[in-house]
Design an enzyme around this catalytic site. Structure first.
Site, PDB file in Angstrom:
ATOM      1  N   CYS A 198       0.781  -1.120   0.200  1.00  0.00           N
ATOM      2  CA  CYS A 198      -0.097   0.008  -0.007  1.00  0.00           C
ATOM      3  C   CYS A 198       0.873   1.227   0.005  1.00  0.00           C
ATOM      4  CB  CYS A 198      -0.812  -0.005   1.484  1.00  0.00           C
ATOM      5  SG  CYS A 198      -2.059  -1.140   1.242  1.00  0.00           S
ATOM      6  N   CYS A 342      15.595  -0.322  -0.197  1.00  0.00           N
ATOM      7  CA  CYS A 342      14.545   0.875  -0.527  1.00  0.00           C
ATOM      8  C   CYS A 342      13.911   1.029   0.766  1.00  0.00           C
ATOM      9  CB  CYS A 342      13.489   0.717  -1.845  1.00  0.00           C
ATOM     10  SG  CYS A 342      12.496  -1.040  -1.486  1.00  0.00           S
TER      11      CYS A 342
END
Length: 384
Positions: A198, A342
């Site tokens: 999300c 990341c």
């Protein structure tokens, strides 16, 4: 058949205050005072106090569930408030389990909250599950979902499950020995990067409420025995079009039963392309960096986020090479072994896939990214 097998006479009695509070619920056919007493006796464990957990926690508190266990190792951030309605601006920075407990106390002080400000792991899952009658899976990652499924199968606990992304949502009930389990429907996790989180893909703000209230309803049905639970059925919502569908699901007779938990579900669910050894946890990365600093290993951490994200906070010593340059081959990457990182692991998985395709067998992906590093290694790290 209600989840609570005890006869009504063995369940806690209702007080006059209870009868007034739950009057609109106890008059329902099939619920009555016996159903309300089953709710009062029930112990429900909610995994995740985020988007899905928010409406589940609030509605189960309002329904009068006796004990709510809440597992979440995160704190309330401003970006949560768009959809995680159990939290508010007054609880920013608090552990989510404490913020949720405050909300429960406002809604229904007779409900006891048992907060667990920890991450669900293979070390604690079975012990936690044995303390509760019903598990609610509101997790936002595949590693936790498969861990929940396996621990539930080992303990025989029913699971009310939900999943959301962008405008799409799903919900079902999985119960070992009574119907299909999560692994019957989803035998293996998807390839990393195939399904964005999300955080990367976004989520329609009201979608967690739409799916989460369905999950709360399934929990109440299981505890009281009223209605027909979503056992053997998968409810699918396309909120952008306002379309609900129900798909039949069944037990896979050829699936091998779960006999033990995996040692590390993040590795099981996060190894890109199935490459052995291609993914490392943040704990393993910390150990590798210590070995590097001691002169026993060569390793460069490559942060594939955008420059502004990297500048806000990064793993010490990480060099910034944005994902776009890795994917198109224009970026000059350091020689030697690489650990790609990341924010959550989605972009680093894409970077790893691209590098492996070019023959860089010395590249690894860091599971959970800088967010996991901040949660489990260095809480002072800022992650945007």
């Amino acid at each position: 058949m209600p989840l609570a097998a005890e006869q009504a006479g063995g369940l806690p009695a209702l007080t006059d205050d209870d009868r007034r509070r739950y009057a609109r619920q106890t008059i329902l056919p099939g619920v009555g005072e016996a159903g309300q007493r089953r709710l009062r006796a029930a112990r429900v464990l909610v995994i995740g106090a985020g988007g899905l957990g928010s409406p589940v926690i609030e509605y189960l508190a309002a329904a009068g569930v006796g004990v709510l266990g809440i597992v979440d190792d995160d704190v309330v951030e401003e970006s949560n408030l768009q959809r995680q309605i159990v939290h508010g601006v007054d609880t920013l920075g608090l552990p989510k389990v404490d913020s949720a407990a405050q909300a429960v106390a406002r809604i229904n002080p007779t409900v006891r909250v048992e907060p667990y400000p920890v991450r669900l792991t293979a070390d604690n899952a079975v012990d936690l599950f044995t303390r509760y009658d019903l598990i609610i899976d509101g997790a936002d990652n595949f590693a936790t979902r498969y861990l929940v499924a396996d621990a539930a199968e080992l303990t025989g606990r029913p699971v009310v499950w939900g999943s959301i992304l962008r405008f799409d949502g799903q919900a079902s009930v999985f119960w070992p020995g009574h119907g299909p389990t999560y692994r019957d429907v989803f035998p293996e996790p998807p390839e990393p990067g195939a399904v964005p989180s999300c955080t990367v893909g976004g989520v329609f703000g009201v979608l967690p409420g739409m799916i989460g209230t369905v999950m709360a309803g399934e929990a109440v049905k299981l505890v009281t025995g009223v209605g027909e639970p979503l056992l053997g059925r998968l409810l699918v919502l396309d909120a952008a079009r306002g379309v609900w569908r129900t798909l039949a699901v069944s037990v896979d007779p050829d699936r091998r039963p779960v006999e033990r938990l995996a040692d590390d579900y993040e590795v099981v669910c996060g190894t890109p392309g199935g490459a052995q050894g291609a993914a490392v946890t943040v704990e393993r990365l910390a150990g590798m960096l210590a070995e590097r600093d001691a002169g026993r290993r060569a390793l460069t951490v490559v942060d594939v986020r955008e420059p502004a994200e990297h500048a806000a906070g990064h793993i010490p010593g990480a060099v910034n090479v944005p994902l776009s340059g890795v994917l198109d081959g224009s970026a000059a990457l350091p020689a030697g072994p690489l650990a790609l990182v990341c924010r959550t692991g989605v972009r680093s998985a894409r970077a790893l896939e691209a590098l492996r395709a070019r023959g860089r067998a010395d590249a690894l992906q860091v599971i959970g990214g800088t967010l996991a590093w901040a949660r489990r290694i260095d809480p002072t790290l800022t992650v945007v």
